[in-house]
Each structure stands twice: as C-alpha cells, then as structure tokens.
Design a protein around this motif. Structure first.
Motif, PDB file in Angstrom:
ATOM      1  N   LEU A  22      31.027  32.991 -43.884  1.00  0.00           N
ATOM      2  CA  LEU A  22      31.158  33.620 -42.566  1.00  0.00           C
ATOM      3  C   LEU A  22      32.141  34.792 -42.550  1.00  0.00           C
ATOM      4  O   LEU A  22      32.613  35.190 -41.494  1.00  0.00           O
ATOM      5  N   GLY A  23      32.473  35.326 -43.714  1.00  0.00           N
ATOM      6  CA  GLY A  23      33.279  36.533 -43.765  1.00  0.00           C
ATOM      7  C   GLY A  23      34.779  36.341 -43.718  1.00  0.00           C
ATOM      8  O   GLY A  23      35.510  37.304 -43.483  1.00  0.00           O
ATOM      9  N   CYS A  24      35.288  35.135 -43.935  1.00  0.00           N
ATOM     10  CA  CYS A  24      36.737  34.932 -44.022  1.00  0.00           C
ATOM     11  C   CYS A  24      37.245  35.510 -45.339  1.00  0.00           C
ATOM     12  O   CYS A  24      36.463  35.823 -46.232  1.00  0.00           O
ATOM     13  N   VAL A  25      38.551  35.603 -45.469  1.00  0.00           N
ATOM     14  CA  VAL A  25      39.160  36.101 -46.700  1.00  0.00           C
ATOM     15  C   VAL A  25      39.746  34.916 -47.461  1.00  0.00           C
ATOM     16  O   VAL A  25      40.703  34.295 -47.001  1.00  0.00           O
ATOM     17  N   PRO A  26      39.168  34.579 -48.614  1.00  0.00           N
ATOM     18  CA  PRO A  26      39.712  33.472 -49.402  1.00  0.00           C
ATOM     19  C   PRO A  26      41.098  33.802 -49.955  1.00  0.00           C
ATOM     20  O   PRO A  26      41.475  34.957 -50.066  1.00  0.00           O
ATOM     21  N   GLY A  27      41.819  32.744 -50.319  1.00  0.00           N
ATOM     22  CA  GLY A  27      43.117  32.911 -50.944  1.00  0.00           C
ATOM     23  C   GLY A  27      42.988  32.807 -52.456  1.00  0.00           C
ATOM     24  O   GLY A  27      42.099  32.125 -52.972  1.00  0.00           O
ATOM     25  N   PHE A  28      43.876  33.479 -53.163  1.00  0.00           N
ATOM     26  CA  PHE A  28      43.893  33.441 -54.620  1.00  0.00           C
ATOM     27  C   PHE A  28      44.656  32.200 -55.056  1.00  0.00           C
ATOM     28  O   PHE A  28      45.836  32.050 -54.762  1.00  0.00           O
ATOM     29  N   ARG A  29      43.970  31.285 -55.732  1.00  0.00           N
ATOM     30  CA  ARG A  29      44.557  30.019 -56.184  1.00  0.00           C
ATOM     31  C   ARG A  29      44.316  29.877 -57.688  1.00  0.00           C
ATOM     32  O   ARG A  29      43.409  29.177 -58.123  1.00  0.00           O
TER      33      ARG A  29
ATOM     34  N   PHE B 109      35.492  29.364 -55.160  1.00  0.00           N
ATOM     35  CA  PHE B 109      34.933  30.321 -56.110  1.00  0.00           C
ATOM     36  C   PHE B 109      35.820  30.320 -57.351  1.00  0.00           C
ATOM     37  O   PHE B 109      37.041  30.234 -57.238  1.00  0.00           O
ATOM     38  N   ASP B 110      35.225  30.440 -58.530  1.00  0.00           N
ATOM     39  CA  ASP B 110      36.031  30.455 -59.753  1.00  0.00           C
ATOM     40  C   ASP B 110      36.615  31.842 -59.995  1.00  0.00           C
ATOM     41  O   ASP B 110      36.502  32.738 -59.151  1.00  0.00           O
ATOM     42  N   LEU B 111      37.242  32.033 -61.140  1.00  0.00           N
ATOM     43  CA  LEU B 111      37.908  33.296 -61.453  1.00  0.00           C
ATOM     44  C   LEU B 111      36.939  34.429 -61.796  1.00  0.00           C
ATOM     45  O   LEU B 111      37.367  35.533 -62.143  1.00  0.00           O
ATOM     46  N   ALA B 112      35.635  34.180 -61.681  1.00  0.00           N
ATOM     47  CA  ALA B 112      34.610  35.223 -61.779  1.00  0.00           C
ATOM     48  C   ALA B 112      33.879  35.348 -60.443  1.00  0.00           C
ATOM     49  O   ALA B 112      32.824  35.969 -60.357  1.00  0.00           O
ATOM     50  N   GLY B 113      34.444  34.726 -59.405  1.00  0.00           N
ATOM     51  CA  GLY B 113      33.851  34.808 -58.073  1.00  0.00           C
ATOM     52  C   GLY B 113      32.573  34.017 -57.906  1.00  0.00           C
ATOM     53  O   GLY B 113      31.828  34.228 -56.950  1.00  0.00           O
ATOM     54  N   ARG B 114      32.306  33.074 -58.808  1.00  0.00           N
ATOM     55  CA  ARG B 114      31.087  32.263 -58.720  1.00  0.00           C
ATOM     56  C   ARG B 114      31.339  31.053 -57.827  1.00  0.00           C
ATOM     57  O   ARG B 114      32.346  30.367 -57.958  1.00  0.00           O
ATOM     58  N   VAL B 115      30.409  30.792 -56.929  1.00  0.00           N
ATOM     59  CA  VAL B 115      30.572  29.759 -55.913  1.00  0.00           C
ATOM     60  C   VAL B 115      30.325  28.357 -56.488  1.00  0.00           C
ATOM     61  O   VAL B 115      29.473  28.162 -57.341  1.00  0.00           O
ATOM     62  N   PHE B 116      31.094  27.404 -55.997  1.00  0.00           N
ATOM     63  CA  PHE B 116      30.928  26.007 -56.391  1.00  0.00           C
ATOM     64  C   PHE B 116      29.759  25.387 -55.647  1.00  0.00           C
ATOM     65  O   PHE B 116      29.341  25.869 -54.593  1.00  0.00           O
ATOM     66  N   LYS B 117      29.257  24.298 -56.170  1.00  0.00           N
ATOM     67  CA  LYS B 117      28.202  23.528 -55.502  1.00  0.00           C
ATOM     68  C   LYS B 117      28.797  22.814 -54.295  1.00  0.00           C
ATOM     69  O   LYS B 117      29.992  22.529 -54.251  1.00  0.00           O
ATOM     70  N   ASN B 118      27.926  22.489 -53.337  1.00  0.00           N
ATOM     71  CA  ASN B 118      28.275  21.656 -52.179  1.00  0.00           C
ATOM     72  C   ASN B 118      29.419  22.222 -51.335  1.00  0.00           C
ATOM     73  O   ASN B 118      30.266  21.473 -50.856  1.00  0.00           O
ATOM     74  N   VAL B 119      29.451  23.522 -51.183  1.00  0.00           N
ATOM     75  CA  VAL B 119      30.387  24.171 -50.264  1.00  0.00           C
ATOM     76  C   VAL B 119      29.559  25.035 -49.312  1.00  0.00           C
ATOM     77  O   VAL B 119      28.401  25.335 -49.595  1.00  0.00           O
TER      78      VAL B 119
ATOM     79  N   TRP C  24      39.654  21.441 -60.553  1.00  0.00           N
ATOM     80  CA  TRP C  24      39.780  22.830 -60.095  1.00  0.00           C
ATOM     81  C   TRP C  24      40.212  23.713 -61.266  1.00  0.00           C
ATOM     82  O   TRP C  24      41.299  23.540 -61.828  1.00  0.00           O
ATOM     83  N   PRO C  25      39.375  24.723 -61.659  1.00  0.00           N
ATOM     84  CA  PRO C  25      39.710  25.561 -62.811  1.00  0.00           C
ATOM     85  C   PRO C  25      40.583  26.771 -62.475  1.00  0.00           C
ATOM     86  O   PRO C  25      40.954  27.535 -63.356  1.00  0.00           O
ATOM     87  N   GLY C  26      40.891  26.938 -61.198  1.00  0.00           N
ATOM     88  CA  GLY C  26      41.562  28.145 -60.729  1.00  0.00           C
ATOM     89  C   GLY C  26      40.530  29.102 -60.180  1.00  0.00           C
ATOM     90  O   GLY C  26      39.389  29.130 -60.646  1.00  0.00           O
ATOM     91  N   GLY C  27      40.912  29.847 -59.162  1.00  0.00           N
ATOM     92  CA  GLY C  27      39.977  30.792 -58.562  1.00  0.00           C
ATOM     93  C   GLY C  27      40.384  31.172 -57.155  1.00  0.00           C
ATOM     94  O   GLY C  27      41.551  31.432 -56.880  1.00  0.00           O
ATOM     95  N   PHE C  28      39.413  31.154 -56.254  1.00  0.00           N
ATOM     96  CA  PHE C  28      39.618  31.581 -54.876  1.00  0.00           C
ATOM     97  C   PHE C  28      39.144  30.470 -53.938  1.00  0.00           C
ATOM     98  O   PHE C  28      38.049  29.935 -54.108  1.00  0.00           O
ATOM     99  N   TYR C  29      39.974  30.151 -52.956  1.00  0.00           N
ATOM    100  CA  TYR C  29      39.657  29.083 -52.010  1.00  0.00           C
ATOM    101  C   TYR C  29      39.654  29.659 -50.603  1.00  0.00           C
ATOM    102  O   TYR C  29      40.614  30.313 -50.184  1.00  0.00           O
ATOM    103  N   CYS C  30      38.575  29.419 -49.862  1.00  0.00           N
ATOM    104  CA  CYS C  30      38.471  29.910 -48.495  1.00  0.00           C
ATOM    105  C   CYS C  30      38.956  28.820 -47.534  1.00  0.00           C
ATOM    106  O   CYS C  30      38.316  27.776 -47.413  1.00  0.00           O
TER     107      CYS C  30
END
Length: 197
Positions: free
Chosen positions: A127-134, A159-169, A146-152
C-alpha cells in the motif's frame, strides 16, 4: 519640391515603422505566452535523472536519494550480505524476480548491475508505506530465520537484501528496481539506463 513624392515617402516610412513596432509587440507578447507552455523547473527536476555519489558509502550502509518524489535506496552490501542472498530462496514468493519490475540487467539474484550496490525504490508494493532497513539477521522481533532486509511496519511485509518479497505477507511483488547506470565506479545516475543515454 514635389509634395506628392514627400507625402509618399512619409507614408512609406510610417507604414514601415508601424509594421516594425507591431512585429516587436507580437514577439513581446508571444514569448511569455510560449514560455507558459514549457514545463516548470520543478516539473523538469521531478522527472529528471538523479546523480548519487557512493564513494563514502561504507559496506552494510544505506543511503537515500529522491527521484520523482520517491525515496530511492542505495545499499552497499557487504560480502556477507551478498553471500547470504541465495540461502533463503525457500522463504521468498518470487526469488527469481519473474513477476517483479526491474530492468533486464537487474534480473539476477542480487537484482543489481554490480553485486555490492543495490538500488531500489523504497516503497512497499502493498500500500505504498516506506519499509525500514533491518540488516541484522535473526532479529528477535522478526524471527530466527530473518536473513536481514527491509521490514514494512504498516502491515508486516518483509523483503530481503535484494528487495525480494517473502511468502505469506501482504506485499504481492518484490520492491521496484528503477533504471540506473554507472557514470564511474563511485557515481550512479538513477532514472536513466545506458540505452537511453
């Protein structure tokens, strides 16, 4: 002295002076009118490519630039971050980025031209929020896997450190990779790829 000739010369002079004055007036009115049809400097800047200097961006750090009114992240991935990209594909909804938006040169596991530098639009595809860098792997609030990445934080998309989305989100797609290219080893141009230059 011929008064008819003098009158004719005066008429010619007045006619030429009137035409010249009218022409200057038309040009004087036309220029501002035509300038109003050109895009403003702000409009030009909003869509113009943006240059970023990554010479001082240390491995593991993230910088943000603005392009087209959106945050664009540049992540300098460490060797450990790059090595970890292929180790969690089973957790990802689109590990090969087949449904996602990115230029052809970024359709690879790292989703980048050069593996150390990852360029992505920092807006969640839900929905266009800005994820945080985790970047910290195994963060207690995100789970041991959690491998590290971005969490909304808005709805929990990951999202992982290549911006790929996780399943079931909630987010349906990977983060968007904009067009970009390298001007030098430390300078990137975001918003334009080599084909369009």
């Amino acid at each position: 002295m011929d008064t008819n000739q003098t009158d004719e010369d005066r008429r010619r002079f007045l006619r030429n002076a009137t035409v010249a004055t009218g022409g200057v007036g038309v040009i004087g009115v036309a220029i501002p009118f035509l300038e109003t049809m050109a895009p403003s400097e702000a409009a030009k800047a909003a869509g113009a490519p943006v240059e970023a200097n990554v010479s001082s961006l240390a491995p593991g750090k993230l910088m943000t630039v603005e392009w087209r009114g959106k945050p664009v992240w540049i992540l300098h991935r460490s060797d450990a971050m790059i090595a970890g990209l292929g180790q969690h594909n089973d957790l990802l909804a689109d590990p090969d980025s087949s449904k996602s938006e990115q230029p052809a040169y970024a359709k690879n596991p790292g989703r980048s031209i050069r593996p150390p530098f990852f360029v992505v639009t920092g807006i969640c595809t839900h929905l266009g929020c800005v994820p945080g860098f985790r970047p910290e792997p195994g963060a207690p609030d995100l789970g041991a896997n959690w491998p590290g990445g971005f969490y909304c934080p808005c709805h929990g998309s990951k999202f992982d450190l290549a911006g790929r989305v996780f399943k079931n989100v909630p987010a349906p797609l990977n983060l968007v990779v904009p067009e970009y290219n390298y001007l030098s080893d430390t300078r990137l141009l975001i918003g334009e790829d080599k084909k369009s230059t």
